[in-house]
Structures are given as C-alpha cells and as structure tokens.
Design a protein around this motif. Structure first.
Motif, short mmCIF file in Angstrom:
data_model
loop_
_atom_site.label_atom_id
_atom_site.label_comp_id
_atom_site.label_asym_id
_atom_site.label_seq_id
_atom_site.Cartn_x
_atom_site.Cartn_y
_atom_site.Cartn_z
N HIS A 1 0.84 -1.20 0.00
CA HIS A 1 0.00 0.00 0.00
C HIS A 1 0.87 1.24 0.00
CE1 HIS A 1 -2.86 3.03 1.13
NE2 HIS A 1 -2.13 3.31 2.20
N CYS B 1 0.43 5.56 0.02
CA CYS B 1 -0.58 6.63 0.02
C CYS B 1 -0.05 7.93 -0.56
CB CYS B 1 -1.28 6.83 1.34
SG CYS B 1 -0.36 6.45 2.77
N ASP C 1 -8.66 5.32 -0.34
CA ASP C 1 -7.28 5.79 -0.50
C ASP C 1 -6.32 5.21 0.53
OD1 ASP C 1 -7.55 7.40 -2.69
OD2 ASP C 1 -7.74 9.27 -1.58
N CYS C 2 -6.81 5.05 1.75
CA CYS C 2 -5.89 4.69 2.84
C CYS C 2 -6.74 4.18 4.01
CB CYS C 2 -5.08 5.93 3.22
SG CYS C 2 -3.82 5.64 4.47
ZN LIG Z 1 -2.03 4.93 3.47
#
Ligand SMILES: [Zn+2]
Ligand code: MET
Length: 768
Positions: free
Chosen positions: A650, A652, A738-739
């Motif tokens: 992941h 961001c 997104d996160c």
């Molecule tokens: Zn993130």
C-alpha cells in the motif's frame, strides 16, 4: 558578534493543546474565540521558550491552524473558486480547503495533500492557473509579527518563498494551458510579496526569513532566471528590509552558482544534512557582505548535537568572513522535532541524555553562538560528555543481526515463483469475485479505544481486560465489514496506537517517548519511535490478533504489517549507521513475522510502504542507493511465503512517475494506492508501464478520500471506478479507499464503504 536563530518551532503545543482546540472547534464544542485564544497562547508560549533559551532571532508567522503552505495560499488569495464562493467565513473556507466541508448544503472536498520534501509532514497543494487573482487576502504574517512585538519579542517573520510556493502547487482544472508551469506565474505573484514585505517593514521587521527549500533540488537550476528577477525586484522595491534566503534539507551544489549572486542580505544553508557544502558556500560568499546562516543543529532528528564538532565549523566560517557575518541556526524549522525532553518521564536518564528536542535544540544553537563569541562553556563541556557516552553505547552491536544483513543471499529476496504462477495459486486459495472490495487496514480509532489503551498503559485495567476489549472491537469491525459485504476483510488495527510505533514497541532496538509528538498534518500528530540500536524481533508481533480476527469470519482476513522502509522513515533513525543498513535489519525482522502469519493461516498479507517515496533523496544522484535498499528490503520482508499467499502493498500518494519501476520491482501481488484526488494522472502511469512478468497485476487505486469526513455517493465512486477500469483493465482492479480509516468516525465510514461496495457491485454488472 555571531548571532543565533531558529527557523521555526513546533506549533502543536507542549501538550497538544492546538489539536485539542481544533478538534473541539470542528465538532462545535468551542467557538472561534476560544480557538483563537488557544492559538495566541501557544504562539506567545513558543516565543518565550525560544527567547529564554537565549536565541536572538525568533521566527514569527510559523504558527498555523492547519498547514503553513495553506496559510500562504490563503494569504496570497490562491483559493479555488468553489471555496471562495462557498459563502463560508474566511476561517471555515480555510478549513474547507484543508479538510473538506459538508454541512448546511455546502459540499466541498478537501484539496490535495502532499508530503513536504522528504519529510512525513503533509502540506496542502496550491491550485494554480493563469487567472488566479494574486492579492493580499489577509495579513497573517504581519499580524503575527506585530503580536510578537507587542508582547516584547524581536521577531523575524518567516515566509515560504514565491518560487517554492508556486513549485509546490499543481495546475488547477480551470487552467487554460494544462501544461502550465506554475512557477511561470511568479511575475504576477512577486508584486504581492513586495506589498507584504513593505507592510512587514512598516510594522518594524528588520529581517525576513524567506524559505526556498527547492534550492536544494536539481529542478531549481531551471528557475535561475525567475530567482534572479524575483529577488532583484524585492531588493529594488523594498531595500529597507533584510532578506535571509533560506535553504534546507540538502545541498545547493551547482545552484550556488546563481544563488551567490542573488541580491539578498543573507543565505542560510543546511550543514546538518549537507556539511560538505560549507567550503563552497564560504568561498562563494566571502567577498560579498552577506550574512551566512549556518544550519548546524538538526531540525530533522532528535539526537543531541555534537557541539564540539559543529563549533569547529562555525569558528572556521567566522575566521573566514568575520564573526558578525555569521549566524548559528537550526538546519531547518524545528517543526519536525518534538517539543521538549522535559515531557519525558519514562526514559532512563542515560537514554534521555542522548536526545535533544526542539526546546533543547534552541539551547544548543545559543551555546554554539556563544562559544563562537567567547569560547568554551560548562554547557559545551557537558555536551561533550554526553556525546562520548552515546558513542560508547553505539559500539554495542548485535552480531546475529549484523551477520544476517551482511550475509544476505539473492534467494532471500525472491518469491518462489513468478507472478503468473502465483496468481493461479492465489485464485484457488482466495476465491474472490471480480473487482474485489477491501479496505486498507485501520478502522476508526474511537474515543473508547483510546481511553481503554490509556487505562491499560496506566495499569488501570489488566492485560486480560484490555485484550478482551480489543477482541470485542475486532469482532465489531469484522461484523461491520460482513454486513457491508466487503470481500477481503481487515481486523481494524484497534490494538495499534500507530502503524510504526506499534511495531517499534515490540522490536528490540527502539526507544519510546511519552509525549514526543510531531505534526503529520493538520491536527494529526505522530509519536515516532527512536531507533537506538540494532533491530531484531524477539517475539511474534501481530499473529495473535490476526489469528483471532480470521477465526471470526469465513472471508479472507488480511494480515497487516508496516514495511521496513516506512518503519525506518517514520521513526527517528540512528545517525551512526546508514538508513540502508537500518532498512535491512528491519526487513529480516519482518520476514520472520510474515512467515509466521502465513503459518498461522493468513492467506493475504499487506505490507504497507507509504513512506518509500517521501524518503527519496532530494538529489537524483542519490536515488539509486536508497531505492535499491528500499526494494530489496521489501522483498526480503515478503518473499518467505508460499505462492498461494497474496502479498499486498500500500502506498498513500499518487506520484508514481519517478518510482514506478521500483514499485514493480517490489514484486507484490496486489497494490493499493491513494488516488481519489489525483485526477487520473496516476492511472496514466500505470497504463503500459508494467514489464510482462513482474508482480502487481492487481491494482486498487483509492476511490474515496479518507482524510475528509465527506461521504461520496455510490454514483460518484462508481464514476471513479469506471475510469479506473477503463484505464487499467477489468481483470486488474481492486476496489478500496485511498488509505486506512482510523481518523474517521464510524458513521462516516459506514456510509462511505456502503457506497463503495455498491459501486463495485454495479461495476460487476455493468463493466464485466
Ligand atoms: Zn495509506
Ligand atoms: C499511512 S498508510 C496506513 C495503512 C494502515 N494499514 C492503515 O490502514 O491505517
């Protein structure tokens, strides 16, 4: 006489007073007067600290209610039309740009956030186009200076410089020319700076600090003529005010060729990050009458400064150009350091003595300046003793850790099979629909969670009670996700205070603070752990909770770890060994955890690396060393599993242009990326860039912004999703925010995710 200054100070309050006030204001618990009262108290308190440590020039105007870049966008009227016309009052307009606004019929998303150079501080990106009506929308820099003056402090106003401010911006949708270079607008913006400088002078400012950190980047060279014309204009139109052109976070290198001739009164250079530039700077400025401000005390780390060594540098410069032309300063703003070591009561005196936070760094600056003027002092001698003790400690290494790193073999960083083979094994094991839906890990960190954690830390509840509570939270979040019908679940991370601190606390080699908060963005502060020794994993860290969570559901439960580069970047790293060495140490510790997770029955493991990009060295010449180590350590951490285990990463941020090859090189199976505010520029990067058999066939570009309480409708999310599908192909898309959701309220998250799942289900029908 050599003078002393600091370039900026934390603006969060010693006990996070500003956070508390902001959040109370946003939730209508206090009114604007109360918010402004707390702000003023904190500003004055800061000035008092800096002055009482013996500093001559006190920075004013660095306090902000959200972000200093947004402050300047606001001051110079760089306000997108939707916000300007929202009908909100100026303060709420400012907050709408910062964090979105959804109330009483006004529905505005937050503007984009990006990392401030190579730090973990986020700024709000100015939106620029040809028709921006630059003007003084407020006089905050002047007001702050006057306020300090009236309270008896000799302030030196701090401005983000015009070239840096524009360069940090992005081209707004309204722009006629989508390829507009925002810096080209400087001729329109410069007159407004002139007006501001005149007002500052009229208010009594002798000096202004103008921050142009882009001068430490390769790109600055391209703007040499803009620098020249802008600073000539300042010198010509406001000759009365002295300008300190301020660079930090790196070295000037060849940019010095034009910087040396700019008509400013002084130049600040970062001699902590780039001590090697001192001779060039002195040689370039020697024959001028410019002040040289020496950034000798780090604004980026928490280590006590080796004052004896730094004093040599200051003395050398003073001997070359004269002591009165020398200022001793922090390398950058102290914004990136915690308030004071006085707030720490749990560290042993031995360990505490290694550190110096913002307040103590002010004292270090003053000690250095005094020593240039009048030689040794008890403070200097005490410092030498502490430094020696730390050096002695650094000699204790952990041979097992060192050997594992130095003896690493190529197979330590290779998955068993290439992605094409793994993909099949994973399909059989995970059995997911088209457009799998998932979240990035954390669920809202509720007040209740924080209260229970605090009670546990204060030993008011037993370990057993605390763990029962965490189990209940996990069950709640799992149920919530099943009700929402998400496909790949998470346990919600309720047991984690923070995604880095949580791991640091369980690893060997870290030290922790009680109150060493540092601003990440707005009212969000983090408390980075400190890497003090070699890093190893004495026991499993996340297995207990991941196993428990998986036992609550038949769906896939993702294991959740923070990657080696990010743990390093969001800690305060050691200064005695390289960042790369520290990443490798972390990589092996995490590798053992990843293998243990798979053995515990976890079939998907996400290893977050949100910090890879921000850690990129500012100069391209330095990228390779860093990126090679970042990719290798990610691979070491994740390659111990079988083919059937889905390794996910992941990130961001959406700025992938520069590092996309390295993202593929990490060879994970799925990646999720922040995207919702990137206006499809991210998708362009993904299209067609992937080498044929590398990993990352699955990509989850975020479809809603988690920094904002705003709830995008299912329609809006579907539209985002269909653009993504169109760009990168239907078999490649995962659907996620997104996160992580930790900063949100549960009610917001429920609606945001319900709409996300709806969008994915509709896509399965309409886009399959
Ligand atoms: Zn993130
Ligand atoms: C800053 S990236 C955060 C990832 C983490 N797993 C979370 O969901 O909070």
């Amino acid at each position: 006489m050599t003078s002393s200054s600091v370039l900026g100070f934390p603006r969060i309050g010693p006990q996070r007073e500003v956070k508390k006030a902001l959040e109370a204001y946003w939730s209508d618990k206090i009114n604007v007067d109360e918010l402004l009262k707390v702000s003023k108290e904190q500003r004055l308190h800061t000035y008092e600290i800096i002055k009482s440590q013996g500093i001559d020039y006190i920075p004013t105007g660095t306090f902000t209610l959200y972000d200093h870049v947004l402050d300047f966008s606001n001051t110079f009227n760089i306000i997108p039309e939707a916000y300007a016309k929202s009908g909100l009052n100026p303060l709420d307009t400012f907050f709408a740009m910062a964090r979105g606004h959804q109330k009483n019929g006004v529905d505005l998303p937050a503007t984009e956030m990006k990392k401030w150079f190579d730090s973990n501080y986020h700024y709000l990106v100015p939106e620029l186009h040809e028709a921006v009506d630059f003007k003084l929308n407020d006089t905050k820099p002047v007001d702050d200076f006057v306020e300090a003056k009236e309270a008896g402090y000799k302030g030196r106003p701090v401005l983000v410089g015009p070239i840096t401010l524009l360069w940090l911006g992005k081209v707004a949708k309204e722009a006629k020319n989508p390829n507009l270079d925002p810096v080209s607008l400087v001729s329109k913006l410069a007159p407004v700076y002139v007006e501001l400088l005149k007002k500052l002078h009229a208010a009594g400012a002798e000096w202004v600090q103008i921050d142009e950190p882009i001068l430490c980047l390769d790109v600055a060279e391209k703007y040499a003529s803009e620098f020249k014309s802008t600073y000539e204009q300042f010198a010509k139109e406001v000759p009365q005010i002295k300008t300190l052109l301020t660079t930090y976070f790196g070295r000037l290198d060849s940019n010095l060729n034009f910087v040396k001739d700019l008509p400013v009164s002084g130049l600040h250079v970062d001699l902590d990050r780039a001590p090697q530039q001192v001779d060039d700077v002195v040689a370039a400025l020697k024959s001028s009458d410019k002040v040289i401000s020496l950034g000798l005390v780090s604004g980026r780390n928490i280590w006590k400064t080796d004052l004896t060594a730094r004093l040599e540098v200051a003395k050398k410069v003073a001997a070359a150009v004269g002591a009165e032309r020398v200022q001793v300063a922090t390398s950058s703003s102290l914004l990136h350091t915690p308030y004071t070591i006085k707030n720490e009561n749990k560290l042993s005196p031995e360990v505490l003595d290694w550190f110096s936070f913002a307040t103590e760094k002010c004292a270090e600056v003053a000690t250095l300046a005094n020593a240039v003027n009048s030689g040794s002092s008890p403070a200097l001698e005490a410092n030498a003793k502490s430094i020696k003790a730390r050096r002695d400690y650094e000699k204790n290494s952990n041979p097992a850790v060192r050997n594992r790193v130095s003896g690493r073999k190529p197979e330590d960083s290779k998955r068993k099979s290439p992605f094409s083979v793994r993909k099949q094994a994973q399909e059989e094991r995970l059995k997911l629909p088209l457009f799998p839906t998932t979240t990035i890990g954390s669920f809202p960190q509720t007040k209740e969670i924080r209260t229970q954690r605090a009670r546990f830390n204060k030993k008011e509840i037993s370990q057993e009670e605390y763990e029962k509570f965490i189990e209940k939270e996990i069950q709640h979040v799992v149920k919530l996700q099943e009700d929402l019908d998400l496909d790949v679940l998470v346990h919600g991370e309720p047991e984690r205070n923070d995604m880095v601190q949580y791991f640091g606390e369980q690893l060997e080699g870290f030290a922790f603070t009680q109150n060493a908060w540092v601003q990440s963005f707005g009212s969000r502060y983090v408390r980075p752990p400190i890497i003090v020794g070699d890093v190893s994993r004495p026991h499993p860290m996340t297995i207990r909770w991941s196993k428990f969570a998986q036992a609550q559901t038949k769906r896939v439960m993702k294991g959740m770890l923070t990657g080696p580069c990010t743990i390093m970047a969001w800690s305060f790293p050691r200064a005695d060994i390289s960042r790369e060495e520290q990443m490798y140490q972390l990589a092996f510790a995490l590798r053992d955890e990843v293998v243990d997770l798979e053995n515990a029955g976890i079939v998907a493991i996400q290893v977050d690396e949100p910090a890879i990009r921000e850690g990129l060295p500012l100069r391209h010449a330095d990228w390779d060393t860093y990126l090679t180590a970042a990719v290798e350590s990610y691979r070491i951490a994740t390659s111990g599993v079988t083919d059937a285990c889905s390794i996910q990463s992941h990130y961001c941020y959406s700025d992938f242009n520069d590092i996309i090859e390295h993202v593929w090189a990490c060879d994970s199976d799925v990646i999720s990326v922040e995207n919702s505010k990137s206006d499809a520029k991210l998708l362009k990067v993904f299209v067609g860039s992937k080498p044929s058999d590398a990993g990352c066939n699955f990509i989850g570009p975020g479809i809603f912004d988690i920094h904002s309480p705003r709830v995008p409708t299912a329609e809006e999310q579907y539209q985002k999703l269909s653009k993504i599908v169109e760009a990168i192909g239907k078999d490649k898309v995962w659907v996620n925010p997104d996160c992580g959701l930790k900063t949100r309220q549960e009610s917001e998250v429920k609606s945001q995710l319900a709409n996300l799942v709806n969008a994915a289900k509709r896509a399965r029908k309409e886009l399959a």
